[in-house]
Design a protein around this motif. Structure first.
Motif, PDB file in Angstrom:
ATOM      1  N   UNK A  47       0.796  -1.222   0.000  1.00  7.89           N
ATOM      2  CA  UNK A  47       0.000   0.000   0.000  1.00  7.89           C
ATOM      3  C   UNK A  47       0.829   1.272   0.000  1.00  7.89           C
ATOM      4  N   UNK A  48       2.038   1.176   0.528  1.00  2.00           N
ATOM      5  CA  UNK A  48       2.916   2.349   0.574  1.00  2.00           C
ATOM      6  C   UNK A  48       4.327   1.929   0.163  1.00  2.00           C
ATOM      7  N   UNK A  49       4.984   2.749  -0.648  1.00  2.00           N
ATOM      8  CA  UNK A  49       6.315   2.371  -1.123  1.00  2.00           C
ATOM      9  C   UNK A  49       7.374   2.374  -0.019  1.00  2.00           C
ATOM     10  N   UNK A  50       7.206   3.192   0.982  1.00  2.00           N
ATOM     11  CA  UNK A  50       8.177   3.199   2.085  1.00  2.00           C
ATOM     12  C   UNK A  50       7.614   3.950   3.293  1.00  2.00           C
ATOM     13  N   UNK A  51       8.379   3.929   4.348  1.00  2.00           N
ATOM     14  CA  UNK A  51       7.917   4.490   5.619  1.00  2.00           C
ATOM     15  C   UNK A  51       7.612   5.982   5.515  1.00  2.00           C
ATOM     16  N   UNK A  52       8.482   6.700   4.858  1.00  2.00           N
ATOM     17  CA  UNK A  52       8.312   8.149   4.775  1.00  2.00           C
ATOM     18  C   UNK A  52       7.009   8.527   4.066  1.00  2.00           C
ATOM     19  N   UNK A  53       6.653   7.743   3.078  1.00  2.00           N
ATOM     20  CA  UNK A  53       5.426   8.087   2.349  1.00  2.00           C
ATOM     21  C   UNK A  53       4.175   7.859   3.178  1.00  2.00           C
ATOM     22  N   UNK A  54       4.267   7.001   4.163  1.00  2.00           N
ATOM     23  CA  UNK A  54       3.130   6.872   5.073  1.00  2.00           C
ATOM     24  C   UNK A  54       2.903   8.206   5.775  1.00  2.00           C
ATOM     25  N   UNK A  55       3.972   8.758   6.277  1.00  2.00           N
ATOM     26  CA  UNK A  55       3.877  10.039   6.966  1.00  2.00           C
ATOM     27  C   UNK A  55       3.339  11.111   6.033  1.00  2.00           C
ATOM     28  N   UNK A  56       3.850  11.140   4.831  1.00  2.00           N
ATOM     29  CA  UNK A  56       3.387  12.137   3.877  1.00  2.00           C
ATOM     30  C   UNK A  56       1.902  11.983   3.575  1.00  2.00           C
ATOM     31  N   UNK A  57       1.465  10.743   3.449  1.00  2.00           N
ATOM     32  CA  UNK A  57       0.045  10.517   3.189  1.00  2.00           C
ATOM     33  C   UNK A  57      -0.820  11.054   4.319  1.00  2.00           C
ATOM     34  N   UNK A  58      -0.324  10.907   5.529  1.00  2.00           N
ATOM     35  CA  UNK A  58      -1.070  11.418   6.667  1.00  2.00           C
ATOM     36  C   UNK A  58      -1.315  12.917   6.514  1.00  2.00           C
ATOM     37  N   UNK A  59      -0.263  13.652   6.184  1.00  2.00           N
ATOM     38  CA  UNK A  59      -0.409  15.098   6.056  1.00  2.00           C
ATOM     39  C   UNK A  59      -1.189  15.492   4.803  1.00  2.00           C
ATOM     40  N   UNK A  60      -0.995  14.718   3.769  1.00  2.00           N
ATOM     41  CA  UNK A  60      -1.770  14.918   2.544  1.00  2.00           C
ATOM     42  C   UNK A  60      -3.259  14.951   2.847  1.00  2.00           C
ATOM     43  N   UNK A  61      -3.693  13.881   3.487  1.00  2.00           N
ATOM     44  CA  UNK A  61      -5.087  13.730   3.862  1.00  2.00           C
ATOM     45  C   UNK A  61      -5.536  14.909   4.714  1.00  2.00           C
ATOM     46  N   UNK A  62      -4.761  15.196   5.736  1.00  2.00           N
ATOM     47  CA  UNK A  62      -5.115  16.233   6.702  1.00  2.00           C
ATOM     48  C   UNK A  62      -5.348  17.588   6.040  1.00  2.00           C
ATOM     49  N   UNK A  63      -4.407  18.038   5.242  1.00  2.00           N
ATOM     50  CA  UNK A  63      -4.495  19.405   4.721  1.00  2.00           C
ATOM     51  C   UNK A  63      -5.447  19.521   3.543  1.00  2.00           C
ATOM     52  N   UNK A  64      -5.529  18.472   2.797  1.00  2.00           N
ATOM     53  CA  UNK A  64      -6.510  18.435   1.742  1.00  2.00           C
ATOM     54  C   UNK A  64      -7.897  18.657   2.330  1.00  2.00           C
TER      55      UNK A  64
END
Lengths: 195, 195
Positions: A47-64
């Motif tokens: 579902x996620x290419x790596x650990x860092x992108x999990x974090x990024x997805x979290x913020x993506x969702x939040x600010x969107x």
DNA sequence: TCTATTATTGAATTATTATTCATTATTAGC
DNA sequence: GCTAATAATGAATAATAATTCAATAATAGA
């Protein structure tokens, strides 16, 4: 054929928020996240290419999400700039009140990401903040706000204040009342400390 | 016999501040710190038991120093609470203006440490903040400050604001003028946004 | 100059963990 | 029920980097 069971992507994101909040991003292991999400460690990589992108997805969702909701508040022209600012505070508080862990992750981990690379979420984040700036500019034009205030400085001032208070509350949701915090923030933002 | 050359402990601390500011604590390696300090990697362990204690020493130094300096400001009884608060802001700004990297490390890394274990620097940090609280309490008693304000909330409010602005400035010292920031902070803290 | 003592070095060790991948499980469609 | 496709697993791999330590360097005092 086989179809994906449940919503593992969402499970993993939610698990990651919890784990990151508890241990901090760098101290959190993929094993912890997978355990919290009740999936195998390897499954995360479906579902996620790596650990860092999990974090990024979290913020993506939040600010969107926050940016879109905020549009509702700003487009209401019956409200004064001060009232719209209050609405912006409410929006942030309401978003985090459902999820204290998200508040902790936001406060602790977003800054690193912001200056690292060009993260996709940065756009939504900046758009959100820029709407706030517009409000203040408008208030100054209508002579409702102090004319000497520097817009950028105010933005960082109030956002730093709110972030820090969210963090305080999120660490101990039972000790502090978020509505008291909210009221104080709104008052201090508008009128300051001096009686 | 052999005597220690120069002040390697200080060199390492200063190197670590730079490296931590640039890469963040967890991304920084002992090799980077030793290179920046012009010592061998192994030498760091002659002065610090591990990487984390380097970070702790940085904050130890910072808050010890700030608390002592602040005593000078608060003990001057000619000043009103509002003036003393201004002095506290000045003190913080002056301390960081000499060392933007230290500001970045403070903003990015201190929170993690604060909630992790019982860190020795926490005492000095809290003592510093508590002095600020005393000032505000005093101002409320003299009816100079808004009586509804919650002391703890104000503490986190203003400290979050200042931290965030220091960070903004430290990332780009040439773009923002710290004295403009300082003036805006003092005004907003006391009178808020509304004209 | 020699020696005892301490400082410094940096390559080797060790531990940790993100990521991969060969294997197994599941199920939709036939 | 069988098969083809995809989902899920978790042990093995590989990379990174903190920490250790045997070897070397430097100097104070004799």
């Amino acid at each position: 054929m086989r179809i994906k069971e449940g919503n593992k992507e969402k499970d993993i994101l939610e698990a990651a928020i919890k784990v990151f909040a508890q241990n901090g991003f760098h101290q959190s292991t993929m094993a912890q996240i997978s355990e919290q999400a009740s999936v195998a460690t390897g499954s995360i990589y479906l579902y996620f290419p790596n650990k860092k992108e999990i974090l990024q997805s979290i913020f993506d969702m939040l600010w969107n999400n926050l940016f879109e909701t905020f549009d509702t508040v700003t487009s209401n022209d019956k409200l004064s700039p001060a009232e719209k600012l209050d609405g912006m505070i409410d929006l942030l508080f309401d978003r985090f009140i459902e999820n204290p862990s998200l508040a902790i992750v936001f406060v602790n981990e977003q800054n690193h990401l912001l200056f690292d690379d060009k993260n996709p979420f940065t756009n939504n984040y900046q758009r959100f903040l820029d709407r706030g700036i517009e409000l203040v500019r408008n208030g100054i034009e209508r002579k409702e706000f102090w004319g000497e205030v520097d817009l950028t400085i105010f933005k960082y001032f109030i956002f730093g204040a709110v972030r820090n208070l969210l963090h305080l509350w999120a660490q101990n949701p039972d000790k502090y009342n978020l509505n008291t915090i909210r009221k104080n923030v709104k008052y201090l933002m508008k009128h300051g400390l001096v009686a």
